[in-house]
Design a protein around this motif. Sequence first.
Motif, mmCIF file in Angstrom:
data_model
loop_
_atom_site.group_PDB
_atom_site.id
_atom_site.type_symbol
_atom_site.label_atom_id
_atom_site.label_comp_id
_atom_site.label_asym_id
_atom_site.label_seq_id
_atom_site.Cartn_x
_atom_site.Cartn_y
_atom_site.Cartn_z
ATOM 1 N N GLU A 43 8.496 12.869 -2.685
ATOM 2 C CA GLU A 43 9.744 13.075 -1.951
ATOM 3 C C GLU A 43 9.474 13.458 -0.502
ATOM 4 N N ALA A 44 8.493 14.328 -0.299
ATOM 5 C CA ALA A 44 8.168 14.763 1.057
ATOM 6 C C ALA A 44 7.654 13.602 1.902
ATOM 7 N N VAL A 45 6.787 12.781 1.344
ATOM 8 C CA VAL A 45 6.225 11.654 2.093
ATOM 9 C C VAL A 45 7.279 10.579 2.311
ATOM 10 N N ALA A 46 8.125 10.346 1.335
ATOM 11 C CA ALA A 46 9.167 9.328 1.466
ATOM 12 C C ALA A 46 10.127 9.654 2.603
ATOM 13 N N GLY A 47 10.262 10.921 2.948
ATOM 14 C CA GLY A 47 11.137 11.332 4.033
ATOM 15 C C GLY A 47 10.507 11.237 5.406
ATOM 16 N N ARG A 48 9.226 10.912 5.464
ATOM 17 C CA ARG A 48 8.533 10.800 6.755
ATOM 18 C C ARG A 48 8.742 9.415 7.353
ATOM 19 N N PRO A 49 8.495 9.281 8.661
ATOM 20 C CA PRO A 49 8.614 7.961 9.297
ATOM 21 C C PRO A 49 7.657 6.942 8.658
ATOM 22 N N ARG A 50 8.051 5.682 8.691
ATOM 23 C CA ARG A 50 7.258 4.611 8.068
ATOM 24 C C ARG A 50 5.825 4.583 8.610
ATOM 25 N N GLU A 51 5.647 4.797 9.902
ATOM 26 C CA GLU A 51 4.312 4.759 10.501
ATOM 27 C C GLU A 51 3.414 5.825 9.867
ATOM 28 N N GLU A 52 3.964 6.987 9.624
ATOM 29 C CA GLU A 52 3.183 8.062 9.004
ATOM 30 C C GLU A 52 2.875 7.732 7.553
ATOM 31 N N ALA A 99 -1.107 6.030 3.564
ATOM 32 C CA ALA A 99 -1.492 5.002 2.594
ATOM 33 C C ALA A 99 -2.850 4.406 2.955
ATOM 34 N N ALA A 100 -3.115 4.214 4.231
ATOM 35 C CA ALA A 100 -4.417 3.703 4.662
ATOM 36 C C ALA A 100 -5.519 4.704 4.335
ATOM 37 N N ALA A 101 -5.249 5.982 4.559
ATOM 38 C CA ALA A 101 -6.236 7.018 4.216
ATOM 39 C C ALA A 101 -6.477 7.041 2.712
ATOM 40 N N TRP A 102 -5.423 6.828 1.934
ATOM 41 C CA TRP A 102 -5.534 6.786 0.476
ATOM 42 C C TRP A 102 -6.405 5.606 0.040
ATOM 43 N N GLU A 103 -6.169 4.429 0.621
ATOM 44 C CA GLU A 103 -6.983 3.267 0.281
ATOM 45 C C GLU A 103 -8.440 3.485 0.676
ATOM 46 N N GLU A 120 2.448 4.769 6.384
ATOM 47 C CA GLU A 120 1.395 3.752 6.451
ATOM 48 C C GLU A 120 0.042 4.379 6.746
ATOM 49 N N ARG A 121 0.025 5.383 7.617
ATOM 50 C CA ARG A 121 -1.230 6.071 7.940
ATOM 51 C C ARG A 121 -1.786 6.773 6.702
ATOM 52 N N ALA A 181 0.821 -1.221 0.000
ATOM 53 C CA ALA A 181 0.000 0.000 0.000
ATOM 54 C C ALA A 181 0.849 1.263 0.000
ATOM 55 N N VAL A 182 1.917 1.280 0.785
ATOM 56 C CA VAL A 182 2.756 2.476 0.850
ATOM 57 C C VAL A 182 3.419 2.712 -0.502
ATOM 58 N N GLY A 183 3.945 1.679 -1.112
ATOM 59 C CA GLY A 183 4.584 1.820 -2.416
ATOM 60 C C GLY A 183 3.627 2.285 -3.492
ATOM 61 N N ARG A 184 2.416 1.742 -3.473
ATOM 62 C CA ARG A 184 1.409 2.162 -4.457
ATOM 63 C C ARG A 184 0.993 3.611 -4.224
ATOM 64 N N PHE A 185 0.858 3.993 -2.939
ATOM 65 C CA PHE A 185 0.511 5.365 -2.604
ATOM 66 C C PHE A 185 1.601 6.320 -3.071
ATOM 67 N N LEU A 186 2.851 5.983 -2.774
ATOM 68 C CA LEU A 186 3.958 6.838 -3.204
ATOM 69 C C LEU A 186 3.989 6.972 -4.726
ATOM 70 N N ALA A 187 3.725 5.886 -5.426
ATOM 71 C CA ALA A 187 3.729 5.930 -6.894
ATOM 72 C C ALA A 187 2.614 6.818 -7.434
ATOM 73 N N ALA A 188 1.513 6.931 -6.693
ATOM 74 C CA ALA A 188 0.379 7.739 -7.148
ATOM 75 C C ALA A 188 0.570 9.233 -6.884
ATOM 76 N N LEU A 189 1.518 9.568 -6.020
ATOM 77 C CA LEU A 189 1.740 10.973 -5.670
ATOM 78 C C LEU A 189 2.487 11.733 -6.768
ATOM 79 N N GLU A 190 2.268 13.046 -6.784
ATOM 80 C CA GLU A 190 3.071 13.916 -7.630
ATOM 81 C C GLU A 190 4.509 13.863 -7.114
ATOM 82 N N PRO A 191 5.504 14.031 -7.994
ATOM 83 C CA PRO A 191 6.908 13.884 -7.583
ATOM 84 C C PRO A 191 7.310 14.702 -6.364
ATOM 85 N N HIS A 192 6.900 15.967 -6.280
ATOM 86 C CA HIS A 192 7.318 16.779 -5.136
ATOM 87 C C HIS A 192 6.697 16.281 -3.832
#
Length: 72
Positions: free
Chosen positions: A19-28, A33-37, A30-31, A5-16
């Motif tokens: 990068e911002a989300v990828a730098g956040r803690p894994r728990e965030e 990505a769950a909201a996205w699903e 996941e949160r 889910a996290v990987g799919r969410f990151l892939a769906a995001l705009e590039p900028h």
Amino acid sequence: MPTDAVGRFLAALEPHRREAVAGRPREEQERLAAAWEEELGSDDELDTLDELSPPAAEAEAARRVMDRESST
């Protein structure tokens, strides 16, 4: 293509935003990505878009989640 889910969410995001989300803690990540699903599963408008273009529906749901995130 990412399968978790996290990987799919990151892939769906705009590039900028990706990068911002990828730098956040894994728990965030996941949160978010769950909201996205949840957004993808609960919005009938996105269901219609998903039939026409799944990537567009995923990108729109990701945009909505991040817009809500930035407004809180």
